[in-house]
Design a protein around this motif. Structure first.
Motif, PDB file in Angstrom:
ATOM      1  N   VAL A 106       9.619   0.901   2.013  1.00 51.88           N
ATOM      2  CA  VAL A 106       8.288   0.252   1.413  1.00 51.88           C
ATOM      3  C   VAL A 106       7.350   1.133   1.674  1.00 51.88           C
ATOM      4  CG1 VAL A 106       7.500  -1.252   3.448  1.00 51.88           C
ATOM      5  CG2 VAL A 106       6.934  -1.763   1.068  1.00 51.88           C
ATOM      6  N   PHE A 107       6.279   1.520   0.469  1.00 51.31           N
ATOM      7  CA  PHE A 107       4.998   2.282   0.967  1.00 51.31           C
ATOM      8  C   PHE A 107       3.934   1.200   0.517  1.00 51.31           C
ATOM      9  CE2 PHE A 107       8.453   5.347   0.665  1.00 51.31           C
ATOM     10  CZ  PHE A 107       8.030   6.366   1.501  1.00 51.31           C
ATOM     11  N   PHE A 108       3.256   0.874   1.418  1.00 48.99           N
ATOM     12  CA  PHE A 108       2.210   0.347   1.089  1.00 48.99           C
ATOM     13  C   PHE A 108       0.880   1.407   0.825  1.00 48.99           C
ATOM     14  CE2 PHE A 108       4.311  -2.775   3.614  1.00 48.99           C
ATOM     15  CZ  PHE A 108       4.003  -3.903   3.443  1.00 48.99           C
ATOM     16  N   ILE A 109       0.528   1.150  -0.376  1.00 52.49           N
ATOM     17  CA  ILE A 109      -0.493   2.211  -0.990  1.00 52.49           C
ATOM     18  C   ILE A 109      -1.635   1.516  -1.077  1.00 52.49           C
ATOM     19  CG2 ILE A 109      -1.070   3.810  -2.886  1.00 52.49           C
ATOM     20  CD1 ILE A 109       2.007   4.199  -3.143  1.00 52.49           C
ATOM     21  N   GLY A 110      -2.957   2.045  -0.394  1.00 53.28           N
ATOM     22  CA  GLY A 110      -4.106   1.303  -0.540  1.00 53.28           C
ATOM     23  C   GLY A 110      -5.082   1.989  -1.136  1.00 53.28           C
TER      24      GLY A 110
ATOM     25  N   VAL B 162     -11.830   5.952   9.902  1.00 56.37           N
ATOM     26  CA  VAL B 162     -11.565   7.191   8.873  1.00 56.37           C
ATOM     27  C   VAL B 162     -12.464   6.640   7.709  1.00 56.37           C
ATOM     28  CG1 VAL B 162     -10.451   8.954   7.900  1.00 56.37           C
ATOM     29  CG2 VAL B 162      -9.827   8.152  10.208  1.00 56.37           C
ATOM     30  N   LYS B 163     -12.166   5.589   7.041  1.00 54.65           N
ATOM     31  CA  LYS B 163     -12.534   5.319   5.772  1.00 54.65           C
ATOM     32  C   LYS B 163     -12.165   6.235   4.651  1.00 54.65           C
ATOM     33  CE  LYS B 163     -16.751   3.132   7.562  1.00 54.65           C
ATOM     34  NZ  LYS B 163     -16.337   3.138   9.078  1.00 54.65           N
ATOM     35  N   PRO B 164     -10.935   6.536   4.536  1.00 57.64           N
ATOM     36  CA  PRO B 164     -10.225   7.373   3.598  1.00 57.64           C
ATOM     37  C   PRO B 164     -10.712   6.903   2.122  1.00 57.64           C
ATOM     38  CG  PRO B 164      -8.710   6.225   4.402  1.00 57.64           C
ATOM     39  CD  PRO B 164      -9.685   5.811   5.379  1.00 57.64           C
ATOM     40  N   ARG B 165     -10.250   7.754   1.197  1.00 55.37           N
ATOM     41  CA  ARG B 165     -10.229   7.070  -0.221  1.00 55.37           C
ATOM     42  C   ARG B 165      -8.953   6.279  -0.551  1.00 55.37           C
ATOM     43  NH1 ARG B 165     -10.734  12.396  -3.640  1.00 55.37           N
ATOM     44  NH2 ARG B 165     -10.781  10.841  -5.505  1.00 55.37           N
ATOM     45  N   ALA B 166      -7.886   6.644   0.141  1.00 54.18           N
ATOM     46  CA  ALA B 166      -6.716   6.043  -0.032  1.00 54.18           C
ATOM     47  C   ALA B 166      -5.745   6.271   1.328  1.00 54.18           C
ATOM     48  CB  ALA B 166      -5.894   6.675  -1.366  1.00 54.18           C
ATOM     49  N   PHE B 167      -4.689   5.220   1.640  1.00 51.12           N
ATOM     50  CA  PHE B 167      -3.889   5.417   2.574  1.00 51.12           C
ATOM     51  C   PHE B 167      -2.363   4.955   1.953  1.00 51.12           C
ATOM     52  CE2 PHE B 167      -5.237   0.705   2.982  1.00 51.12           C
ATOM     53  CZ  PHE B 167      -3.997   0.167   2.842  1.00 51.12           C
ATOM     54  N   VAL B 168      -1.508   5.650   2.782  1.00 52.11           N
ATOM     55  CA  VAL B 168      -0.085   5.327   2.227  1.00 52.11           C
ATOM     56  C   VAL B 168       0.700   5.095   3.955  1.00 52.11           C
ATOM     57  CG1 VAL B 168       1.908   6.314   1.466  1.00 52.11           C
ATOM     58  CG2 VAL B 168      -0.101   7.230   0.629  1.00 52.11           C
ATOM     59  N   MET B 169       1.156   3.793   4.025  1.00 49.10           N
ATOM     60  CA  MET B 169       2.067   3.410   5.145  1.00 49.10           C
ATOM     61  C   MET B 169       3.405   3.129   4.668  1.00 49.10           C
ATOM     62  SD  MET B 169       1.707   0.324   7.998  1.00 49.10           S
ATOM     63  CE  MET B 169       2.661  -0.760   7.055  1.00 49.10           C
ATOM     64  N   GLU B 170       4.288   3.962   5.382  1.00 54.60           N
ATOM     65  CA  GLU B 170       5.653   3.753   4.971  1.00 54.60           C
ATOM     66  C   GLU B 170       6.376   2.777   6.129  1.00 54.60           C
ATOM     67  OE1 GLU B 170       9.857   5.005   5.782  1.00 54.60           O
ATOM     68  OE2 GLU B 170       8.167   5.014   7.237  1.00 54.60           O
ATOM     69  N   ASN B 171       7.265   2.026   5.732  1.00 50.96           N
ATOM     70  CA  ASN B 171       8.031   1.107   6.760  1.00 50.96           C
ATOM     71  C   ASN B 171       9.392   0.741   6.087  1.00 50.96           C
ATOM     72  OD1 ASN B 171       8.449  -1.123   8.890  1.00 50.96           O
ATOM     73  ND2 ASN B 171       6.440   0.286   9.285  1.00 50.96           N
ATOM     74  N   VAL B 172      10.047   0.213   6.834  1.00 47.71           N
ATOM     75  CA  VAL B 172      11.324  -0.355   6.377  1.00 47.71           C
ATOM     76  C   VAL B 172      11.228  -1.474   4.913  1.00 47.71           C
ATOM     77  CG1 VAL B 172      12.740  -0.097   8.372  1.00 47.71           C
ATOM     78  CG2 VAL B 172      11.566  -2.052   8.190  1.00 47.71           C
TER      79      VAL B 172
END
Length: 355
Positions: free
Chosen positions: A163-167, A107-117
């Motif tokens: 945790v939110f991995f913000i890229g 998708v090549k987004p401008r940003a991503f957000v992945m939530e996890n424990v």
């Protein structure tokens, strides 16, 4: 005027994260969920038809059609990393965090957000997994930082740390981490207590708050004591008492039976001056009570679906599909809407200021 941002939603579940991102002004153009009932719930509340109820692996070939969406977000299943689970890195579900990045690549987004424990963001045990994740993100052209957040600081009445991995695409901003941290700080809003949150719903069994969990509350024959009346294990099952003057512990996806947390109804609605659990705990501690009762008094009862949904900050009119058990699971699995909204607003502000 900033243009409307678009997003691809993965491991969508009932749509808790989507509710938060939509409130932040983001339009979801594609959502994906494997569990049939959760996908039905999503469709019941998002009639736009963007939900694809399928295994994400079957969608990898075609997902490139959403290339150019501004964001990819989602919370891949976390049982493989969860302290509550077996913490097995070889658990198939543990690999889904990398499948998330496969979608980012397409998708090549401008940003991503992945939530996890929280464990994935903090535990030394998962340091190699974290590093691998950030390395792959970097190879794809994203600067990625994990932020561990506590839901109670973002208007959620639940001690839920995630945790939110913000890229962010490109890493030419040396202040990215500090800026996002400050933007998240701006979004902080103290949560109401459980009593303040649930009071207006009406008692369990009323029209606005049907009684949906009938699992009996019985006493443990060999109670495990802790200093706090809310921390020990002196009832059977894993459903613990909730201190209505504070916040609930993390609502688990295993709710619906005796793993459903419970409250003292009379104390919740101000009809009793003290939580029954506090007096019982005190009696066990000082030896004036021996654990020989069969069943707890009727004023102790399990959380209803409507209460659990409100604790997870779903809108009161949100429609859930499936059996009661499926619904409790959907609620427990969700990212709290208010927490997701805070993260989304921080990202939107960052993208608008650094476009």
């Amino acid at each position: 005027m900033n243009k409307e941002l678009t997003a691809v939603s993965l491991f969508t579940g009932a749509g808790g994260m989507d509710v938060g991102f939509e409130r932040a002004g983001i339009k979801v153009v594609f959502a994906n969920e494997l569990m049939k009932e959760a996908a039905q719930t999503y469709n019941a509340n998002h009639p736009t038809g963007v939900m694809v109820n399928d295994d994400i692996y079957n969608q990898l070939e075609s997902i490139g059609q959403y290339a150019g969406a501004d964001l990819v977000f989602g919370g891949p299943p976390c049982q493989g990393f969860s302290v509550a689970g077996k913490m097995n890195p070889d658990d198939e579900r543990s690999k889904l965090i990398f499948t998330f990045l496969d979608v980012v690549e397409k998708v090549k987004p401008r940003a991503f957000v992945m939530e996890n424990v929280k464990a994935l963001g903090k535990l030394e045990k998962w340091e190699p997994v974290r590093k691998k994740y950030m390395d792959i993100a970097a190879k794809l052209g994203y600067f990625c930082v994990p932020f561990v957040l506590n839901a109670t600081e973002y208007n959620v009445s639940q001690k839920r740390e995630r945790v939110f991995f913000i890229g962010i695409k490109g890493n030419d901003d040396p202040f990215f981490e500090t800026t996002i941290a400050n933007l998240l700080e701006e979004q902080k809003h103290n949560a109401p207590t459980i009593r303040e949150l649930l009071g207006s719903l009406g008692k369990a069994g009323s029209e606005s708050n049907p009684n949906t969990c009938t699992a009996k509350i019985t006493f443990a024959t060999h109670p495990i004591m802790r200093k706090s009346p809310y921390a020990g294990m002196y009832f059977n099952g894993q459903g613990r008492p909730i201190n209505v003057d504070e916040y609930a512990n993390t609502l688990p996806a295993s709710m619906g039976g005796n793993k459903t947390p419970f409250v003292d109804e009379e104390y919740l609605y101000g009809e009793a001056g003290e939580d029954w659990v506090v007096a019982y705990h005190q009696g066990l501690m000082d030896g004036s009570i021996t654990p020989e009762f069969e069943e707890a008094p009727s004023r102790l009862r399990r959380l209803t679906i409507n209460e659990a949904a409100r604790i997870q900050t779903f809108p009161d009119d949100y429609v859930f599909c499936g059996t009661k058990g499926h619904i409790y699971t959907q609620i427990g699995n969700a990212v709290p809407c208010n927490m997701a909204e805070a993260v989304a607003k921080a990202i939107v502000k960052y993208l608008n200021e650094h476009s």
